[in-house]
Design a protein around this motif. Sequence first.
Motif, PDB file in Angstrom:
ATOM      1  N   GLY A 189      -6.982   0.477  10.640  1.00 53.55           N
ATOM      2  CA  GLY A 189      -6.387  -0.418   9.655  1.00 53.55           C
ATOM      3  C   GLY A 189      -6.733  -0.090   8.223  1.00 53.55           C
ATOM      4  N   ARG A 190      -7.045   1.178   7.947  1.00 53.81           N
ATOM      5  CA  ARG A 190      -7.489   1.536   6.595  1.00 53.81           C
ATOM      6  C   ARG A 190      -7.074   2.960   6.267  1.00 53.81           C
ATOM      7  N   ASP A 191      -6.473   3.151   5.117  1.00 52.09           N
ATOM      8  CA  ASP A 191      -6.201   4.494   4.632  1.00 52.09           C
ATOM      9  C   ASP A 191      -6.103   4.474   3.115  1.00 52.09           C
ATOM     10  N   MET A 192      -5.863   5.645   2.532  1.00 46.90           N
ATOM     11  CA  MET A 192      -5.693   5.756   1.090  1.00 46.90           C
ATOM     12  C   MET A 192      -4.402   6.499   0.808  1.00 46.90           C
ATOM     13  N   ARG A 193      -3.588   5.933  -0.048  1.00 48.61           N
ATOM     14  CA  ARG A 193      -2.341   6.572  -0.488  1.00 48.61           C
ATOM     15  C   ARG A 193      -2.565   7.118  -1.896  1.00 48.61           C
ATOM     16  N   LEU A 194      -2.389   8.425  -2.045  1.00 45.00           N
ATOM     17  CA  LEU A 194      -2.505   9.073  -3.347  1.00 45.00           C
ATOM     18  C   LEU A 194      -1.152   9.667  -3.717  1.00 45.00           C
ATOM     19  N   HIS A 195      -0.647   9.309  -4.883  1.00 46.62           N
ATOM     20  CA  HIS A 195       0.598   9.877  -5.370  1.00 46.62           C
ATOM     21  C   HIS A 195       0.280  11.123  -6.187  1.00 46.62           C
ATOM     22  N   VAL A 196       0.856  12.231  -5.755  1.00 45.28           N
ATOM     23  CA  VAL A 196       0.634  13.514  -6.408  1.00 45.28           C
ATOM     24  C   VAL A 196       1.932  13.933  -7.084  1.00 45.28           C
ATOM     25  N   VAL A 197       1.848  14.266  -8.353  1.00 47.91           N
ATOM     26  CA  VAL A 197       3.016  14.740  -9.098  1.00 47.91           C
ATOM     27  C   VAL A 197       2.613  15.992  -9.868  1.00 47.91           C
ATOM     28  N   GLY A 198       3.332  17.077  -9.636  1.00 42.49           N
ATOM     29  CA  GLY A 198       3.044  18.302 -10.376  1.00 42.49           C
ATOM     30  C   GLY A 198       1.622  18.791 -10.228  1.00 42.49           C
ATOM     31  N   GLY A 199       1.035  18.623  -9.056  1.00 48.40           N
ATOM     32  CA  GLY A 199      -0.317  19.120  -8.824  1.00 48.40           C
ATOM     33  C   GLY A 199      -1.411  18.244  -9.378  1.00 48.40           C
ATOM     34  N   GLN A 200      -1.080  16.989  -9.702  1.00 45.83           N
ATOM     35  CA  GLN A 200      -2.081  16.044 -10.194  1.00 45.83           C
ATOM     36  C   GLN A 200      -1.955  14.719  -9.447  1.00 45.83           C
ATOM     37  N   VAL A 201      -3.077  14.104  -9.141  1.00 42.08           N
ATOM     38  CA  VAL A 201      -3.049  12.746  -8.597  1.00 42.08           C
ATOM     39  C   VAL A 201      -2.862  11.789  -9.757  1.00 42.08           C
ATOM     40  N   VAL A 202      -1.777  11.027  -9.736  1.00 39.00           N
ATOM     41  CA  VAL A 202      -1.460  10.149 -10.867  1.00 39.00           C
ATOM     42  C   VAL A 202      -1.719   8.680 -10.570  1.00 39.00           C
ATOM     43  N   ALA A 203      -1.838   8.314  -9.290  1.00 42.44           N
ATOM     44  CA  ALA A 203      -2.112   6.922  -8.917  1.00 42.44           C
ATOM     45  C   ALA A 203      -2.637   6.902  -7.484  1.00 42.44           C
ATOM     46  N   SER A 204      -3.545   5.959  -7.208  1.00 41.49           N
ATOM     47  CA  SER A 204      -4.137   5.873  -5.872  1.00 41.49           C
ATOM     48  C   SER A 204      -4.362   4.411  -5.507  1.00 41.49           C
ATOM     49  N   MET A 205      -4.196   4.125  -4.222  1.00 44.96           N
ATOM     50  CA  MET A 205      -4.511   2.789  -3.740  1.00 44.96           C
ATOM     51  C   MET A 205      -5.083   2.878  -2.323  1.00 44.96           C
ATOM     52  N   GLU A 206      -5.919   1.940  -1.988  1.00 46.47           N
ATOM     53  CA  GLU A 206      -6.412   1.816  -0.627  1.00 46.47           C
ATOM     54  C   GLU A 206      -5.631   0.701   0.046  1.00 46.47           C
ATOM     55  N   ARG A 207      -5.310   0.901   1.316  1.00 49.08           N
ATOM     56  CA  ARG A 207      -4.561  -0.092   2.085  1.00 49.08           C
ATOM     57  C   ARG A 207      -5.422  -0.510   3.278  1.00 49.08           C
ATOM     58  N   VAL A 208      -5.507  -1.819   3.486  1.00 50.37           N
ATOM     59  CA  VAL A 208      -6.372  -2.346   4.535  1.00 50.37           C
ATOM     60  C   VAL A 208      -5.636  -3.420   5.321  1.00 50.37           C
ATOM     61  N   SER A 209      -5.667  -3.292   6.649  1.00 45.45           N
ATOM     62  CA  SER A 209      -5.094  -4.302   7.528  1.00 45.45           C
ATOM     63  C   SER A 209      -6.191  -4.853   8.425  1.00 45.45           C
ATOM     64  N   SER A 210      -6.235  -6.168   8.569  1.00 43.69           N
ATOM     65  CA  SER A 210      -7.230  -6.807   9.430  1.00 43.69           C
ATOM     66  C   SER A 210      -6.703  -7.039  10.838  1.00 43.69           C
ATOM     67  N   HIS A 211      -5.401  -6.749  11.057  1.00 43.24           N
ATOM     68  CA  HIS A 211      -4.781  -7.097  12.340  1.00 43.24           C
ATOM     69  C   HIS A 211      -4.009  -5.962  12.999  1.00 43.24           C
ATOM     70  N   ASP A 212      -3.993  -4.771  12.383  1.00 37.72           N
ATOM     71  CA  ASP A 212      -3.182  -3.681  12.907  1.00 37.72           C
ATOM     72  C   ASP A 212      -3.910  -2.366  12.662  1.00 37.72           C
ATOM     73  N   PHE A 213      -3.811  -1.436  13.629  1.00 35.98           N
ATOM     74  CA  PHE A 213      -4.449  -0.132  13.446  1.00 35.98           C
ATOM     75  C   PHE A 213      -3.771   0.673  12.353  1.00 35.98           C
ATOM     76  N   ARG A 214      -2.537   0.323  12.028  1.00 32.95           N
ATOM     77  CA  ARG A 214      -1.816   0.968  10.937  1.00 32.95           C
ATOM     78  C   ARG A 214      -2.085   0.220   9.626  1.00 32.95           C
ATOM     79  N   ALA A 215      -2.110   0.967   8.540  1.00 29.97           N
ATOM     80  CA  ALA A 215      -2.406   0.343   7.246  1.00 29.97           C
ATOM     81  C   ALA A 215      -1.164   0.249   6.362  1.00 29.97           C
ATOM     82  N   ASN A 216       0.006   0.216   6.971  1.00 32.34           N
ATOM     83  CA  ASN A 216       1.237   0.140   6.187  1.00 32.34           C
ATOM     84  C   ASN A 216       1.426  -1.248   5.584  1.00 32.34           C
ATOM     85  N   VAL A 217       1.794  -1.285   4.321  1.00 25.65           N
ATOM     86  CA  VAL A 217       2.034  -2.550   3.635  1.00 25.65           C
ATOM     87  C   VAL A 217       3.183  -3.301   4.297  1.00 25.65           C
TER      88      VAL A 217
END
Length: 299
Positions: A189-217
């Motif tokens: 229930g936990r992962d990190m989404r990093l947006h990469v543009v042109g070889g740079q990480v421009v934004a990052s967020m952590e996603r956490v679910s308390s009820h599902d093995f998947r961390a999709n919003v």
Amino acid sequence: MKLTGWLIYNGGMATEKFIDLHNWYVKTAKTLQIELKPIANNQLFSQIENGQFKLEPQLAKPDFILYLDKDIHLANQLERLGMPIFNSAQTIAVCDNKITMHQQLAGAGLPQPLTIFAPMLFAQIKKPKSTFLDHVEQSLSYPLIVKEAYGSFGEQVYLIHNRTELDAIATKLIHRPHLFQEYIQSSYGRDMRLHVVGGQVVASMERVSSHDFRANVTNGAKMFATEPNDRFIELAIAASQAVGADFSGVDLLFDQNNEPIICEVNSNAHIKTIYQATSIDVSQFIFKHILAKLKGHSI
């Protein structure tokens, strides 16, 4: 000089959610002197005429195309007609098929969960061989993950707990491309989404679910801005480059030592949720990267 662009989207996804997203890109483009026109993939007709590539209706060619669809054949046709596409047809095809994606990442030697690809079987075969499922069971143990090669938003992903469930899902998917994968318990229930543009990480967020093995919003996970360490940043950039992406959303899992391991690379990652979590407008970075590429240099 004002540039023109097309935003290609799927004609079957013309919902309010996606229309709002397209309007977001149009608005951002306008601030950069770009006239961006949304066009559904089923409004363009690809054909071969007299041995030549042709597109109907015959519209004035744009300076570039922001391709937010997975219609690979249309993307190839547009590229053959000399239109610059972001992301490329090849990148979209690689990311759209999870089997191809994992092979591409392995070609770059990047860390991923242990993954076993299901063999392709024709229609006369109704059940997988028990020897193959024995191998899956022995290699991965339970629980394990099954993923269809094609799927989005965490759908077509299954958590399997025993041989009965394994037999059932393998039989159900026998004629669909799919894979079996090691379950990373430490990243439940936990992962990190990093947006990469042109070889740079421009934004990052952590996603956490308390009820599902998947961390999709989409499945109810919570999201919040995060500052990834260098190891997460470097792996996300390497993964994006391995699939040839100009921009991507890279999903990283946490191994038992809290080190990053690749879950997947998304060539058409949505920008709304990352904005909600971080207040960073990734579309600005995407268009600036495209403009730089059109001028012949990197961002």
